[in-house]
Design a protein around this motif. Sequence first.
Motif, PDB file in Angstrom:
ATOM      1  N   GLU A   1      25.221   0.258  38.796  1.00 47.61           N
ATOM      2  CA  GLU A   1      26.588   0.778  38.821  1.00 47.61           C
ATOM      3  C   GLU A   1      26.914   1.642  37.599  1.00 47.61           C
ATOM      4  OE1 GLU A   1      29.048  -2.691  39.243  1.00 47.61           O
ATOM      5  OE2 GLU A   1      29.291  -2.331  41.398  1.00 47.61           O
ATOM      6  N   ASN A   2      26.433   1.226  36.431  1.00 48.61           N
ATOM      7  CA  ASN A   2      26.816   1.912  35.188  1.00 48.61           C
ATOM      8  C   ASN A   2      25.768   2.884  34.670  1.00 48.61           C
ATOM      9  OD1 ASN A   2      29.169   0.369  35.214  1.00 48.61           O
ATOM     10  ND2 ASN A   2      28.239  -1.271  34.014  1.00 48.61           N
ATOM     11  N   ASP A   3      24.503   2.472  34.655  1.00 45.29           N
ATOM     12  CA  ASP A   3      23.461   3.321  34.090  1.00 45.29           C
ATOM     13  C   ASP A   3      23.029   4.430  35.049  1.00 45.29           C
ATOM     14  OD1 ASP A   3      23.705   1.529  32.094  1.00 45.29           O
ATOM     15  OD2 ASP A   3      21.680   0.717  32.191  1.00 45.29           O
ATOM     16  N   VAL A   4      22.884   4.098  36.312  1.00 51.70           N
ATOM     17  CA  VAL A   4      22.412   5.087  37.286  1.00 51.70           C
ATOM     18  C   VAL A   4      23.573   5.719  38.030  1.00 51.70           C
ATOM     19  CG1 VAL A   4      20.905   5.472  39.265  1.00 51.70           C
ATOM     20  CG2 VAL A   4      20.281   3.769  37.552  1.00 51.70           C
ATOM     21  N   LYS A   5      24.521   4.898  38.484  1.00 49.78           N
ATOM     22  CA  LYS A   5      25.712   5.302  39.230  1.00 49.78           C
ATOM     23  C   LYS A   5      25.386   5.580  40.698  1.00 49.78           C
ATOM     24  CE  LYS A   5      27.997   7.210  35.155  1.00 49.78           C
ATOM     25  NZ  LYS A   5      28.735   5.986  34.892  1.00 49.78           N
TER      26      LYS A   5
END
Length: 252
Positions: A59-63
């Motif tokens: 969710e945060n690093d790759v999106k």
Amino acid sequence: MDSHGECYWHVKQNIKHRFKSAALTKLYKKAAIAYRIEEFNKHFDHICKIYPRVVKYLENDVKFKKLSRAHFGGNWFEVMTSNIVETVNNLMRKAREYPIIAMIDFIISTMGQWFLTRRREAYDVTTPLTPKREETLRKIWDEVGSLITLQLNENEYNVMCREFDAIVNLRSKSCTCKNFDIEKLPCVHAIAAAGKSQPQNTGELIYSMCSKFYASEYWLLAYAETIYHVPPNSQWTNIPEDVTAIQVIGTT
């Protein structure tokens, strides 16, 4: 503005090394390649329940918009990996040891040969689409079978499948399954709708629904230019003054 996605293969490898789970990588693949948001959500919810630690990374690093086919904002044309970059990277493995001029000459020579080979291949193609896309369309056509197709209005058709119904809009070149929209190539529902719309002229209609970038003429145009080698500097002529005035300062 262009959209940029993450390479599916590299994200999968990162997950594999970070979280040490083959089952997780399989779930990630199902979520990443899903065409519809609903399908993505089903697989991602499964990941959240079984592997909560990976959720923050995805969710945060790759999106989502970079890792998911369903969320991606641009056109991927079914390409989800950076394979071409890896091909060039492998090619350059030995050339990296060359002096810079020799390395550039190697790149120019190799690219020139690639262009020549592909130009010859494209020149011999007689079909409207490139060979790979022609094969893809034939396989999709074979899947149409006995699908039930109902016309809804001037442009829309309801195609009934075993898994779910799909609404095809031939005018906007879209389908609720999202395959048609994302890959810019008619899905099985679109081909079924084309057969219902113009039974006597189905083939021509199907080709008209394909992206122009799949056309064999565009393939030929992509490699139409010749890549020439740079001659020795003793043969250089008509060099612009602004180029000769540039001073290159080396660093150590």
